[in-house]
Design a protein around this motif. Structure first.
Motif, PDB file in Angstrom:
ATOM      1  N   SER A  52      -3.353  -9.301  -0.974  1.00  0.00           N
ATOM      2  CA  SER A  52      -2.549  -8.246  -1.602  1.00  0.00           C
ATOM      3  C   SER A  52      -1.838  -8.764  -2.842  1.00  0.00           C
ATOM      4  O   SER A  52      -1.805  -8.087  -3.875  1.00  0.00           O
ATOM      5  N   ASP A 184      -6.408  -1.334  -0.773  1.00  0.00           N
ATOM      6  CA  ASP A 184      -5.826  -2.387   0.064  1.00  0.00           C
ATOM      7  C   ASP A 184      -5.723  -1.876   1.495  1.00  0.00           C
ATOM      8  O   ASP A 184      -4.809  -1.149   1.841  1.00  0.00           O
ATOM      9  N   GLU A 185      -6.666  -2.233   2.320  1.00  0.00           N
ATOM     10  CA  GLU A 185      -6.754  -1.795   3.717  1.00  0.00           C
ATOM     11  C   GLU A 185      -6.537  -0.294   3.860  1.00  0.00           C
ATOM     12  O   GLU A 185      -5.676   0.150   4.609  1.00  0.00           O
TER      13      GLU A 185
HETATM   14 MG   LIG Z   1      -2.236  -7.524   2.503  1.00  0.00          MG
END
Ligand SMILES: [Mg+2]
Ligand SMILES: Nc1ncnc2c1ncn2[C@@H]1O[C@H](COP(=O)(O)OP(=O)(O)OP(=O)(O)O)[C@@H](O)[C@H]1O
Ligand SMILES: Nc1ncnc2c1ncn2[C@@H]1O[C@H](COP(=O)(O)OP(=O)(O)OP(=O)(O)O)[C@@H](O)[C@H]1O
Ligand SMILES: [Mg+2]
Lengths: 371, 316
Positions: A52, A184-185
């Motif tokens: 991230s 991101d996810e």
């Molecule tokens: Mg992350």
């Protein structure tokens, strides 16, 4: 990475530090990577490895206590690492490089209607009139699979289910017509059916709009379905990258081996799942040698002394491990992940999927095998 | 499944609703299943289908509006005595979906893990208590030096293990584990799953396991119930469910499970379930045992069709 194509985003020797109570946490350590136009690059790796943080630097989203300590991020000739003020980021963040975060509620305003939030972005980024923007917003909602889009335009986020909210966040991101979409996810909290819908949607829209995608996830099944290339991270470093097939079928770094070995599909029923012994190193300390060495059953003496360089496996595949040095003893990947494809095919064959004929999908005709 | 299994929990015609009158919303209905002693029974299904609601009803957190929940032969829903409630609260423990929301951030790990021991006086002396906590801490792979730290100083996976230690130190008979692994990366996930399995082997704990990662569910479960919109649509032993799913929703669910293999992923097709395919207006559906131990929610017309198909495949 291959020099033939010009990358849309070029990261060179990037380091990111966080200042925590007088100490320095080195979250990203001399990372270089290229992102090529139109590709889907998946970033995988242990929790806390920097996935991230790395991508946050592309939109200037590091928290207050973080800084780029070195290196360059070049996007279409612009040096993003030099941008400091929000104003400088304005034309880029959200517009040219957009991010979809894991929790849709953090990106949506709970007290404004869904439609108005999309329309606002359209007005801002595409310079359309209010009426035009509403039309485009409804179209986008429709494209992302929201039923009765026109009727639901005036509903609030709490009236949508989790999966629908996530699709709205995607619609908002796409309303900007970004060049680069960072996910991101985006599907971690969703059940498999909604997850499959969202992945199909991202793939479809990518074909249509031709944007470039960075996809961060812990789910290697999702990676296999969506990635053209994969970068594997460990302790703030990219330790291996290659095409999707190269990473799954011909992994070279022992961390990548361990990651693949942890897959529950590979475990014997009633047996133990493989889990990596030990814990990742503290990022407050300077790491000497290969960051994974203390947990690496194949570690050699050199791994505790010198940081390995990237060794070339193919034009598209590189790994940062001394095992690839010509002087290293020849080491095979663990038996568990040899013949990965055959093993996975066996788990699929064991279930009903082989003879399921009720299928309906977006998979292209020419790609389907003759069943 | 063989009938010689001892039943630990039994749900009969369970209905759970929220609100009342015009705002009444039936979250769970007609739920019928038994969980056997020492097994891992999993509930899978889409978000909002009622999994957590069922788990919380077994713990007595959600009141039920109809039906019964029996635990070790005693009814535990509805009005029950304080004494019985006290016993059940020790014997049934829950591991919560979100460890950071369920751990008191102002209490040390030592206190969090000991809380149940204090409430039930489950130790002889201070040394005994410390011994028990240390042993448990070690079991879950944490270090004694971490005993006096606070939850926010731990990573997600470590916090999840604190939650597990707190539940398991009570030596429960039944643990409701609600998405205990969703937020963890594959390696920490493997650690946690191995730990749960170890306790089951050593202490015969029964798990009601709730998760949406079906590859994990397949690995850990003995039997699986598939739930959608508050109803159980199919229930079968794990491998039976994965190899011979009968209900179209189960097929859709399984077809959507991503396979970590690029070649398979490229040609994989997932199929979308359309609930309007059923015609339940006159021919009403029931939960029927179509093969020994394999239950499916269907009406008579569907039952006849499923049986015919099973016979054609030589399964019946
Ligand atoms: Mg992350
Ligand atoms: N604002 C911050 N202050 C201090 N440390 C930070 C901050 N943000 C991130 N970190 C640290 O940087 C490292 C990398 O974090 P990052 O969020 O990138 O991990 P990740 O790979 O995305 O992990 P996950 O898979 O759990 O999301 C971690 O050790 C994290 O604790
Ligand atoms: N306290 C409550 N008041 C009103 N409705 C509720 C309450 N708790 C749950 N519900 C509703 O009951 C239904 C079932 O919720 P539940 O939390 O059991 O779903 P779940 O299957 O656990 O979903 P997830 O996978 O998202 O955790 C949902 O529609 C939810 O909105
Ligand atoms: Mg739930």
């Amino acid at each position: 990475m291959s020099d033939e194509k010009e990358p849309i985003l070029k990261i060179d020797d990037l380091s990111v530090h966080f200042h925590v109570r007088g100490k320095t946490l080195k979250a990203i350590h001399h990372v270089s990577m290229n992102l090529y136009e139109g590709e889907v690059l998946a970033i995988v790796g242990e929790s806390g490895s920097g996935k991230s943080v790395l991508t946050k630097t592309f939109t200037g989203m590091l928290e207050e206590n973080g800084e780029i300590a070195g290196g360059t991020i070049v996007y279409k000739g612009k040096h993003l690492e030099k941008l400091t003020k929000d104003k400088q980021w304005e034309g880029i963040r959200g517009k040219e490089i957009a991010t979809i975060f894991q929790d849709p509620m953090t990106s949506l305003d709970p007290i404004r209607t869904i439609g108005s939030q999309i329309a606002e972005v359209v007005v801002k980024h595409q310079g359309k009139s209010k009426a035009e923007a509403k039309k485009i917003a409804i179209e986008l909602m429709d494209r992302t699979g929201i039923p009765n889009a026109a009727a639901r335009y005036n509903e609030y986020p709490f009236e949508y289910s989790g999966g629908m909210r996530q699709r709205i966040v995607i619609a908002v991101a796409l309303a900007c017509h970004p060049d680069i979409l960072i996910c991101d996810e985006p599907t971690t909290a969703l059940d498999v059916t909604i997850q499959a819908q969202i992945l199909d949607l991202i793939k479809d829209l990518q074909h249509e709009y031709g944007f470039t995608t960075i996809f961060i996830t812990h789910d290697l099944g999702v990676v296999a379905a969506i990635a053209d290339r994969i970068a594997v991270m460990y302790s703030g470093r990219i330790i291996e990258y290659g095409t999707c097939d190269e990473i799954f079928y011909d992994p070279r770094h022992p961390y990548t081996w361990s990651l693949l070995s942890s897959l529950p599909q590979l475990a014997q029923k009633g047996g133990e799942l493989y889990s990596i012994p030990g814990t990742p190193p503290s990022l407050y300390k300077d790491i000497v040698g290969d960051a994974f060495a203390p947990r690496d059953p194949w570690a050699m003496k050199v791994d505790f002394k010198a940081d390995p360089p990237f060794f070339k496996v193919s034009d598209t595949h590189y790994a940062k491990t001394w095992l690839l040095d010509p002087r290293a003893p020849k080491t095979e990947k663990p038996a568990l992940i040899q013949n990965l494809h055959e093993r996975m095919a066996a788990t699929v064959a064991e279930s009903h999927l082989e003879n399921l004929d009720l299928t309906r999908t977006d998979a292209k005709e020419d790609e389907t095998d003759g069943e | 499944m063989a009938n010689d299994k001892e039943t630990i929990v039994s749900l009969k015609d369970l209905e759970i609703s929220f609100g009342s009158g015009k705002n009444k919303f039936v979250a769970v209905q007609d739920v019928n299943f038994d969980i056997f002693k020492g097994e891992t029974f999993s509930l899978v299904g889409e978000s909002g289908s009622g999994k957590t609601t069922i788990g919380r009803a077994i713990l007595g957190i959600n009141p039920t509006s109809n039906g019964t929940i029996t635990f070790e032969g005693d009814q535990i829903n509805g009005k029950i005595s304080e004494k019985k409630k006290h016993t059940i609260e020790r014997k049934i423990q829950m591991i919560f979906q979100d460890p950071s929301a369920s751990l008191n951030d102002r209490a040390t790990v030592d206190y969090i893990i000991s809380e149940g021991l204090y409430n039930y006086g489950l130790f002889d002396s201070e040394e005994d208590r410390i011994q028990k906590v240390r042993t448990m801490l070690e079991e879950v792979g944490l270090l004694p030096e971490q005993l006096y730290r606070y939850p926010h100083e731990f990573s997600g996976g470590q916090r999840q293990r604190i939650g597990i230690a707190r539940a398991l130190i009570m030596q429960p008979d039944l643990v409701v584990a609600d998405e205990p692994i969703s937020a963890l990366d594959v390696s920490i996930r493997a650690q946690v799953l191995n730990l749960l399995k170890k306790f089951q082997r050593e202490q015969g704990v029964t798990y009601l396991f709730i998760a949406h990662d079906l590859s994990v569910v397949r690995f850990i479960s003995d039997r699986i119930a598939v739930i959608r919109a508050g109803r159980i649509l199919e229930l079968a032993p794990t491998e039976e469910l994965f190899t011979n799913p009968i209900h179209p929703y189960t097929e859709a669910l399984l077809s959507a499970v991503p396979v970590p293999d690029p070649q398979i992923a490229r040609t994989r097709k997932s199929y979308v379930y359309d609930p309007s395919m059923h015609h339940y207006e006159t021919d009403k559906p029931k939960f029927v045992e179509i093969k020994p131990g394999h239950f499916v929610y269907c009406n008579e017309e569907e039952e006849a069709r499923y049986i015919k198909e099973l016979k054609q495949q030589g399964q019946l």
